[in-house]
Design a protein around this motif. Structure first.
Motif, short mmCIF file in Angstrom:
data_model
loop_
_atom_site.label_atom_id
_atom_site.label_comp_id
_atom_site.label_asym_id
_atom_site.label_seq_id
_atom_site.Cartn_x
_atom_site.Cartn_y
_atom_site.Cartn_z
N PRO A 161 0.83 -1.21 0.00
CA PRO A 161 0.00 0.00 0.00
C PRO A 161 0.86 1.26 0.00
N PRO A 162 0.37 2.36 -0.56
CA PRO A 162 1.12 3.62 -0.52
C PRO A 162 1.47 3.98 0.92
N GLY A 163 2.72 4.38 1.13
CA GLY A 163 3.19 4.69 2.48
C GLY A 163 3.94 3.55 3.11
N ASP A 164 3.91 2.36 2.47
CA ASP A 164 4.65 1.20 2.96
C ASP A 164 6.08 1.24 2.44
N ARG A 165 7.03 0.79 3.23
CA ARG A 165 8.44 0.85 2.85
C ARG A 165 8.76 -0.01 1.63
N GLU A 166 7.94 -1.04 1.37
CA GLU A 166 8.18 -1.90 0.22
C GLU A 166 7.70 -1.27 -1.08
N GLY A 167 6.97 -0.17 -1.00
CA GLY A 167 6.41 0.45 -2.18
C GLY A 167 7.48 1.09 -3.07
N SER A 168 7.06 1.50 -4.26
CA SER A 168 7.98 2.09 -5.23
C SER A 168 7.20 3.05 -6.12
N ALA A 169 7.91 3.77 -6.96
CA ALA A 169 7.24 4.64 -7.92
C ALA A 169 6.33 3.83 -8.84
N GLY A 265 9.80 10.09 0.27
CA GLY A 265 8.76 9.77 -0.70
C GLY A 265 8.01 8.50 -0.41
N GLU A 266 8.71 7.50 0.12
CA GLU A 266 8.09 6.20 0.37
C GLU A 266 7.03 6.25 1.46
N GLN A 267 7.00 7.34 2.23
CA GLN A 267 6.05 7.45 3.34
C GLN A 267 4.71 8.06 2.93
N LEU A 268 4.61 8.57 1.72
CA LEU A 268 3.41 9.30 1.32
C LEU A 268 2.30 8.38 0.80
N THR A 269 1.07 8.73 1.14
CA THR A 269 -0.11 8.05 0.61
C THR A 269 -0.61 8.82 -0.61
N PHE A 270 -1.62 8.27 -1.29
CA PHE A 270 -2.20 8.99 -2.43
C PHE A 270 -2.77 10.34 -1.99
N ARG A 271 -3.38 10.37 -0.81
CA ARG A 271 -3.94 11.65 -0.32
C ARG A 271 -2.83 12.67 -0.11
N ASP A 272 -1.69 12.22 0.40
CA ASP A 272 -0.55 13.12 0.60
C ASP A 272 -0.07 13.69 -0.73
N PHE A 273 0.05 12.84 -1.73
CA PHE A 273 0.50 13.29 -3.04
C PHE A 273 -0.51 14.27 -3.65
#
Length: 282
Positions: A161-169, A265-273
């Motif tokens: 999920p967005p904001g998870d450390r495993e996420g990516s662009a 950047g990896e800490q942001l959710t869609f709402r944050d963006f």
């Protein structure tokens, strides 16, 4: 013939003089439960058309042909055509197309082959084309959903999920348009030859609308991509480097969006963006 029986598979390939190509990442399934489970998970039915990328000798294509209204499979390796002509002969609803999925205009192909049928894609993707192939699936609006087998680590990342450390662009890009679901893992010993990594099956369904609203979607996507340009740096530094704009401009927007100046950047959710994008466009 059992297409996932190792002895049958070797006999089939031997009869047609087939040789494996390392550059094409060819690993054929030798566990019949895997293509069956992928086909079941895809939701294929007579009301659907299915695009199969890289059919191999055809075990997944056969399972899908037994469920879907029509199946079109795209194969790059022409040495597999005689094999597929034999294995897919009992299925008149299957058509084999010669080509490279990365070079084909998929939208035009799908409109030509499937008419008015809704289309899903299924594939056991070679690891070296996973990201560009999935990007093409996402960008081809005719594909309403896809079920793919990919490297397990990549599967986990695109489902994070967005904001998870495993996420990516890339996971943000994919999840902006699709809803991914991690289904199950597939061990190396279920392939011939066995790959060095574990695989996993993921199903992605196209969203009816994006997870957030924005007045500038192009900028939002650039922000999500730029947030990971310098992953070990703060969001402001990464965006300034990626977008070529002053760092202070991003710091002001980050503060205005209620985020910490040191956020990554990896800490942001869609709402944050979306909040950050709104600040930069106001």
């Amino acid at each position: 013939m059992n297409l996932c029986n190792l002895n049958d598979l070797r006999d089939l390939l031997g009869r047609h003089g087939f040789r494996f190509s390392k550059s094409m990442g060819q690993n054929f399934l030798i566990d019949p439960t895997v293509p069956r489970d992928i086909a079941d998970s895809s939701g294929a039915s007579p009301e659907w058309g299915v695009l199969v990328i890289g059919p191999g000798v055809g075990p997944l294509t056969v399972e899908l042909a037994q469920r879907a209204g029509k199946v079109v499979t795209v194969e790059l390796d022409r040495s597999l055509f005689p094999v597929l002509e034999e294995t897919l002969a009992p299925y008149p609803n299957v058509e084999v197309v010669s080509g490279d999925v990365m070079k084909l205009e998929l939208g035009a192909l799908l409109r030509e082959k499937f008419g008015g049928l809704p289309v899903m894609a299924c594939a056991n993707l070679p690891y070296n084309i996973t990201t560009p192939a999935l990007t093409k699936f996402v960008e081809t609006k005719e594909i309403r959903q896809f079920t793919v087998m990919i490297q397990r680590e990549v599967a986990k990342r695109i489902c994070a999920p967005p904001g998870d450390r495993e996420g990516s662009a890339f996971s943000l890009f994919l999840q902006y348009y699709m809803e991914p679901e991690y289904l199950f893992s597939v061990e190396p010993e279920k392939f011939y030859p066995a790959p060095k990594v574990t695989s996993a099956v993921v199903r992605c369904v196209r969203r009816e609308k994006p997870p957030v609203e924005t007045e500038d979607e192009a900028l939002l996507l650039r922000l999500m991509r730029g947030a990971f340009a310098l992953r070990r740096k703060t969001l402001a530094n990464s965006l300034a480097s990626a977008l070529g704009r002053p760092k202070e401009e991003f710091l002001e927007a980050i503060r205005g969006a209620g985020l910490s100046e040191t956020v990554r950047g990896e800490q942001l959710t869609f709402r944050d963006f979306a909040a950050l994008c709104a600040r930069l466009t106001s």
